[in-house]
Scaffold this active site. Structure first.
Site, short mmCIF file in Angstrom:
data_model
loop_
_atom_site.label_atom_id
_atom_site.label_comp_id
_atom_site.label_asym_id
_atom_site.label_seq_id
_atom_site.Cartn_x
_atom_site.Cartn_y
_atom_site.Cartn_z
N ARG A 69 -62.35 -32.63 -0.52
CA ARG A 69 -63.44 -33.00 0.62
C ARG A 69 -63.05 -34.13 1.32
NH1 ARG A 69 -65.56 -29.19 0.72
NH2 ARG A 69 -67.01 -28.51 -0.26
N HIS A 102 -58.87 -27.28 7.91
CA HIS A 102 -59.45 -26.77 7.48
C HIS A 102 -59.88 -25.99 7.15
CE1 HIS A 102 -64.20 -28.20 5.24
NE2 HIS A 102 -63.60 -27.04 4.76
#
Length: 312
Positions: free
Chosen positions: A227, A275
């Protein structure tokens, strides 16, 4: 017949509709799939994405569960309108994608591949550039959930000295498992390669900051597919400039897409990937969704039920 609402972006419907139809049929579930704006009073289950059209769950009084398509739930777990049980996504495809990304970049760092790619100039540089064996390299994985645990065990299987850290004590074959504040400091102090696979919670925000980055061995490599909030960006950039951190490969960021002007893009010791480490794949995700619906209908414990008090 159950009604299952697909509350993801409409452009994902062509991929998910056949996958969910097949998975539900294989699980023996009689269900119809619907799209917003279906009547909320008829919906039994919500297949949810934080980028989808449903953000207010107040009207879904019949819904038995919200089944998230993402591993992360930080964008929904604090939603005050969400009163239904929430399950996050952990599927075989997502797990394997994470393992492969982490393994590839760990080996890239371990073998110093970037050095050789940048020195294709006809000069033979063998001396001082033979990498150690994996058994002589210490790798630390922060976060030992389904994804982090799979990464840790894969790296241990390659022979690395693997230490794992988690908020609660875990046990994994071939992995030295630590927990708590002192365990975190001990883990960081041995992390030649540090992999962060922790969830986004108030406790993990800026976990890697000026103080904790200073605990790592000088020249350590950081891999963050977890994250974006785990890292204090300014502290990491300063540590890279000072040589405390040798390189950072980052797949997740506080703001996504990462703005073009962000200093990570141009920094010579940073690799940005967009990502892609752990992407949900329709076929395998649909099987998890179907299995959870089966479990709810049978009164069994669902998979990956979110503990709201912990945020994941």
């Amino acid at each position: 017949m159950l009604t299952v609402l697909f509350a993801d972006r409409i452009e994902n419907w062509p991929a998910y509709e056949p996958a969910l139809t097949t998975a539900l049929a294989e699980a023996g579930i009689d269900a119809k799939l619907v799209l917003p704006p279906a009547d909320p009073a008829t919906v039994d289950y919500i297949v949810y994405s934080p980028r989808g059209p449903v953000q207010d769950f107040t009207a879904y009084t019949r819904a038995k569960a919200v089944l998230n398509l993402w591993a992360g739930v930080e964008r929904v777990v604090g939603n005050p309108t969400l009163t239904q049980p929430l399950c996050r996504m952990v599927d075989e495809g997502l797990e394997r994608g994470m393992v492969e990304w982490v393994t590839g970049h760990a080996l890239r760092a371990h073998l110093n591949i970037d050095f050789f790619l940048s020195h294709q100039d006809g000069v033979w540089r063998q001396e001082g550039n033979v990498p150690p064996l994996a058994r002589d390299r210490s790798v630390v994985v922060l976060g030992l959930g389904a994804l982090g645990g799979a990464c840790a065990q894969t790296l241990a299987g390659l022979g690395f000295q693997v230490t794992g850290w988690s908020r609660t004590q875990k046990t994994l074959p071939g992995v030295t498992c630590l927990s708590g504040a002192e365990g975190l400091r001990a883990a960081l102090s041995r992390a030649e390669i540090l992999v962060t696979v922790l969830p986004n919670t108030p406790e993990t925000t800026d976990l890697l900051n000026t103080e904790t980055l200073a605990l790592l061995p000088k020249g350590a490599v950081i891999l963050n597919p977890g994250r974006g909030n785990l890292i204090d960006d300014d502290a990491l950039l300063a540590a890279l400039d000072a040589g405390q951190i040798g390189h950072a490969t980052l797949d997740v960021f506080r703001v996504e897409p990462l703005p073009p002007e962000h200093p990570y893009w141009a920094h010579p010791k940073v690799t940005v990937t967009p990502h892609i480490a752990a992407e949900t794949r329709p076929a395998s995700a649909a099987r998890v969704i179907a299995e959870n619906i089966r479990r709810f209908e049978a009164g069994e414990v669902p998979l990956h039920l979110v503990d709201r008090s912990r945020g994941y």
